[in-house]
Design a protein around this motif. Structure first.
Motif, short mmCIF file in Angstrom:
data_model
loop_
_atom_site.label_atom_id
_atom_site.label_comp_id
_atom_site.label_asym_id
_atom_site.label_seq_id
_atom_site.Cartn_x
_atom_site.Cartn_y
_atom_site.Cartn_z
N GLY A 171 0.80 -1.21 0.00
CA GLY A 171 0.00 0.00 0.00
C GLY A 171 0.84 1.26 0.00
N SER A 180 -2.69 4.07 2.66
CA SER A 180 -2.63 2.62 2.86
C SER A 180 -1.20 2.14 3.12
CB SER A 180 -3.22 1.89 1.65
OG SER A 180 -4.60 2.16 1.52
N ALA A 233 -7.48 -3.13 1.88
CA ALA A 233 -6.16 -2.88 2.47
C ALA A 233 -6.12 -3.52 3.85
CB ALA A 233 -5.90 -1.38 2.57
#
Length: 382
Positions: free
Chosen positions: A295, A299, A313
């Motif tokens: 991410g 994220s 996520a």
């Protein structure tokens, strides 16, 4: 804090003394010791701290120093940024008269996670001239964070009782205390620390996200996730359960989840695609795929798994030899959505008797369980 809002704060830029507008300059960081659920991405604003004056003489080679405060809720923090900007432009003389109001707001207007932390990040070049970044992350759960400032005093007092008093005089305590003095204090509370290194994009996805927690996992687990280039295949057996809700059956059919069965051959192909990994799972004649990547942005420190237009996520959390995946963010067609609208999952991986094992359950509050698949895998040759 209100005294320097919008006023020049002395700092170091490019190796030279400079100033920045207090509580106007902002940066964003994600605090997360490896193997723990990270804090939500946090909005920080330039703060006036003693460190800005103490560090340059101690470390003459430093070229840039920036210290920030990341108060929450973020909407109130941004309101403070706006007011500090008005001070900077001369529209307001000072925010000091508003100090009591800000104190009331910080004390009474609270929502979101009951957690906190801090991060110390150092960036520079290694011996080969490559840019490298290392960060020290501290996570404080619940009400344990406020105890940290007093721990330095406790550590000094304990050293004095042990016959090791500090030299007299006011100064920075960098030569009087080290991390070991604090770690013994942290041990009795929900305070966790860890180091993160920024790894090149060619590194395996899970190693990039998990950092030092990756190395704490068993060798058979690391071998399954150690994908740098090309592809590899793992095969084994699994059992599959499917939810009976009609909507759950529809979602499962759209994604391609396998039918319920107590015993089915399973093959997983891991294929490197740029900085991401394509996972293709075959349960008998049923196949479905997802793309996993490290991410970025909000994220950061999360594994982002994509099923078509859906992106989930997840935080890889290590506990007693297991790697759990905890959902932290969710989006559809690139639009972030509240977690209560998204899927639920209970997923973990571990090594039992030297064999890689997985257990994944996917559901939704409206449908209950959609699918659960669990079993074992072994890597093929090559």
């Amino acid at each position: 804090m209100t005294a320097y809002a919008g006023k020049p704060v002395a700092l170091l830029r490019g190796g030279k003394a400079a100033t920045g507008p207090g509580l106007v300059e902002t940066r964003r960081f994600t605090i997360g010791p490896p193997g723990r659920v990270p804090l939500q991405s946090t909005h920080f604003s330039l703060a006036e701290t003693p460190d800005l004056k103490v560090l340059p003489p101690l470390y003459p080679k430093l070229r840039d120093i920036w210290m920030g405060a990341g108060t929450r809720p973020e909407v109130l923090h941004r309101a403070l940024n706006l007011l500090a900007g008005l001070v900077q432009r001369g529209r307001i003389k000072s925010l000091t008269p508003w100090a009591k109001l800000f104190h009331w707001g910080a004390s009474n207007l609270r929502w979101g996670e009951h957690r906190g932390g801090m991060i110390v990040e150092v960036a520079g070049e290694d011996g080969d001239g490559f840019h490298v970044t290392r960060s020290w992350n501290l996570l404080a759960e619940g009400d344990d964070g406020p105890f940290i400032p007093a721990m330095a005093a406790e550590a000094v007092i304990r050293k004095m009782l042990a016959g090791q008093p500090p030299a007299p005089g006011a100064r920075a305590s960098t030569d009087d205390l080290d991390m070991a003095d604090f770690e013994t204090r942290f041990a009795g509370r929900r305070l966790y620390t860890g180091l993160r290194d920024t790894l090149p994009s060619r590194a395996p996805v899970y190693r990039r996200v998990m950092s030092e927690a990756y190395d704490r996992m068993p060798p058979a687990w690391r071998a399954m996730h150690d994908l740098r280039l090309g592809s590899k295949i793992a095969a084994g057996k699994a059992s599959v359960e499917r939810g009976g809700n009609p909507l759950a059956l529809l979602v499962g059919a759209v994604i391609g989840f396998p039918a319920a069965t107590p015993d089915v051959p399973v093959t997983v192909t891991f294929e490197r695609q740029g900085e991401a990994e394509l996972w293709t799972r075959e349960f008998g004649r049923h196949r479905f795929s997802s793309l996993q990547a490290a991410g970025e942005g909000r994220s950061q420190h999360l594994i982002v798994e994509r099923f078509g237009p859906l992106a989930i996520a997840m935080a890889p959390v290590v506990h007693e030899g297991r790697m759990h995946l905890i959902i932290r963010r969710f989006s559809a067609f690139g639009v972030p959505l509240p977690l209560w609208l998204g899927p639920t999952t209970a997923a973990h991986e571990e090594v039992v008797d030297g064999r890689f094992r997985f257990d994944v359950e996917i559901g939704h509050p409206l449908t209950g369980m959609i699918v659960r698949y669990r079993g074992w895998l072994v890597l093929g040759p090559g």
